[in-house]
Each structure stands twice: as structure tokens, then as C-alpha cells.
Design an enzyme around this catalytic site. Structure first.
Site, PDB file in Angstrom:
ATOM      1  N   GLU A 159       0.859  -1.188   0.000  1.00 56.45           N
ATOM      2  CA  GLU A 159       0.000   0.000   0.000  1.00 56.45           C
ATOM      3  C   GLU A 159       0.891   1.232   0.000  1.00 56.45           C
ATOM      4  OE1 GLU A 159      -2.971   0.222   3.129  1.00 56.45           O
ATOM      5  OE2 GLU A 159      -2.750   2.400   3.210  1.00 56.45           O
ATOM      6  N   GLU A 164      -2.590  11.442   2.910  1.00 56.72           N
ATOM      7  CA  GLU A 164      -3.651  11.334   3.897  1.00 56.72           C
ATOM      8  C   GLU A 164      -3.482  12.469   4.881  1.00 56.72           C
ATOM      9  OE1 GLU A 164      -3.699   7.850   6.352  1.00 56.72           O
ATOM     10  OE2 GLU A 164      -1.531   7.629   6.281  1.00 56.72           O
TER      11      GLU A 164
END
Length: 282
Positions: A159, A164
């Protein structure tokens, strides 16, 4: 991979769970509209989100993840495929909207879309021009997930979190890697704090340049983090040498940032001007 195959794997993920004590880089006065990538990059895939207001994102490019099981992060929203949660605004943006409303047994709704089965790539430059939401408990993200997740599971698939952001810390973005032996709160990542403004006040370009054995993160053309296999914990593996697909979402709550409180104003929106993917020009 179809959405029905993808969802059971994603439901078990501990994705986007970051270590707030990790290194933080700071650069002043980040511009909101830097120049585009140079001639060394060749555009191979894009979505400019042009279309009539209320139109859903293109089914040729995106799949909706629908559900309210928390996505392995104790998120509080039910992600829907409704235009109320993800649709074009008629001025060239996709808008992902988190709402405070009862739906599917949850108290909030939002949306999460991915390009699995539509577009997957190994290496290149992945970028999106975004205007972020704000508020405690609001958690937008732009990230990549290994397309082999259905075969090997998470985090073995890899990932890559391009962006974010915790809505209660509106001047800080984060980039990180999650792989076998360095996932969840033990990921490899870095926060990046800007000065002279907040990330929700304007659009910014969040980008990733991914090469064999090297990944770097950029905000508005400024490189703030880079990882090579030498930075992995001893005995762990580099799993970023196969196709990944793109995910855009706005979560509400979760174990990275906690729940909203009385100060959080709803609805909250992440506006996506475009997503573009490049390869190195021959």
C-alpha cells in the site's frame, strides 16, 4: 478484479493507520499552482472530471466501494455509490462529500472509489490536484493498493499512501508505505507541515514518483519524503514492483485520528480537480 472480490479483502485492511510520532518535514510557503511535470514524463491515464453537475464518476474509470464495516480502521461512515456522496460539480471537479446522516446503521455517509480492474500500473508518476476538507475526525486520502490483494492479502500486496490528512491538523499531509512487517501504526512514512496557510484553503498537487527501488512524495513540486529498500526494517521485503490501483476516499473517524466532535461542521467535501498518471518518456 471486480468490486465484489475486492471488498472482502479491503474490509480486513488495517490501512492508513499511521504513526503520529514519525518524522515530520517542514517547508515554508508552498505554492498552490506549480508548473506541470517536465518532458521526462508521458501522460498515460487521466480523469479531468468534466461533465454535468450531479453526474457520478465515470464507470469506465472508477468502481465504488460500498459498505459500513469500518474498513479495518474503525471508520464511522457508510460509503455509498449515491451522487449525494460522490459526483461531478459541473465545473470540472469530482466532489466526495461526507455527511452526518443515518444510513445503513451508521451516523455518517461518504464515498470511496477505486480504479481496480479499470486502471493499474507499476511505476510512474501519480498525481491529483485536491482541495481538502477540514474538521476533527475528517480523514481524506489519495492512495495506491497492490492489484494482487485478492491473491496475497494485505499488507503483502503493498500500500502506498500518496496523501492522507487529519482534518484537525489542517497544515499537515502525510505519505507512507505499508508492507509485510511495516504496516498499520508501524508503517514507513513522514508528515509534511506547510506554513503560510492551510491545505483546505486552496487546491494543491499531491504527487508520487515511483521507480524500481525508489519512491518519492511531493507536494506542489516539493519533494518531502523518499524511501528505498535500504530504509525498510531488517528482515522485511520491498513489495512495490507490481501493478497498483488508485483509491480516493473521505473517511469519518477511525483509529488514525479519532471521531468528529461538536466542532466538526458537516457536510465536508474533498474536491478533485484531476487525477493523472504518467510513465517515464522513452
Amino acid at each position: 478484479m471486480t468490486r465484489l472480490r475486492l471488498l472482502p479483502w479491503l474490509a480486513a485492511l488495517g490501512t492508513l493507520a499511521c504513526d503520529p510520532a514519525a518524522n515530520r518535514a517542514t517547508k515554508p510557503d508552498v505554492p498552490s499552482s506549480p508548473s506541470q511535470p517536465g518532458a521526462e514524463w508521458q501522460l498515460v491515464w487521466q480523469d479531468e472530471f468534466d461533465g454535468q453537475a450531479g453526474t457520478p464518476p465515470s464507470a469506465d474509470r472508477w468502481v465504488h466501494d460500498v459498505g459500513g464495516h469500518g474498513w479495518g480502521n474503525e471508520q464511522l461512515e457508510f460509503d455509498t455509490d449515491r451522487p449525494e456522496n460522490a459526483s461531478l460539480d459541473g465545473t470540472g471537479n469530482l466532489v466526495i462529500t461526507a455527511r452526518k446522516e443515518s444510513y445503513g446503521g451508521k451516523s455518517y455517509t461518504s464515498a470511496r472509489i477505486n480504479s481496480s480492474g479499470r486502471f493499474e500500473q507499476t511505476y510512474g508518476r501519480f498525481e491529483a490536484r485536491l482541495q481538502l476538507p477540514v474538521g476533527r475526525g475528517i480523514w481524506p486520502a489519495f492512495w495506491l493498493l497492490g492489484a494482487n490483494i485478492g491473491e496475497v492479502g494485505w499488507p503483502e500486496c503493498g500500500e502506498i499512501d500518496i496523501m492522507e490528512y487529519r482534518g484537525q491538523l489542517p497544515a499537515i499531509t502525510r505519505g507512507s508505505l505499508h508492507g509485510p512487517g511495516y504496516s498499520g501504526g508501524g508503517n514507513i512514512g513522514s508528515d509534511f507541515a506547510v506554513s503560510g496557510g492551510k491545505l483546505y484553503e486552496d487546491f494543491h498537487i499531491y504527487a508520487l514518483e515511483w521507480e524500481p527501488n525508489r519512491i518519492r512524495w511531493l507536494l506542489d513540486g516539493i519533494t518531502f519524503f523518499e524511501v528505498t529498500p535500504s530504509k525498510l526494517p531488517a528482515g522485511t521485503r520491498w513489495v512495490y514492483d507490481h501493478p497498483h490501483f488508485i483509491i480516493l476516499n473521505v473517511a469519518v473517524g477511525g483509529n488514525y485520528l479519532g471521531p468528529p466532535d461538536s466542532s466538526t461542521v458537516f457536510p465536508q467535501q474533498m474536491k478533485v480537480d484531476y487525477v493523472r498518471v504518467y510513465t517515464r518518456a522513452p
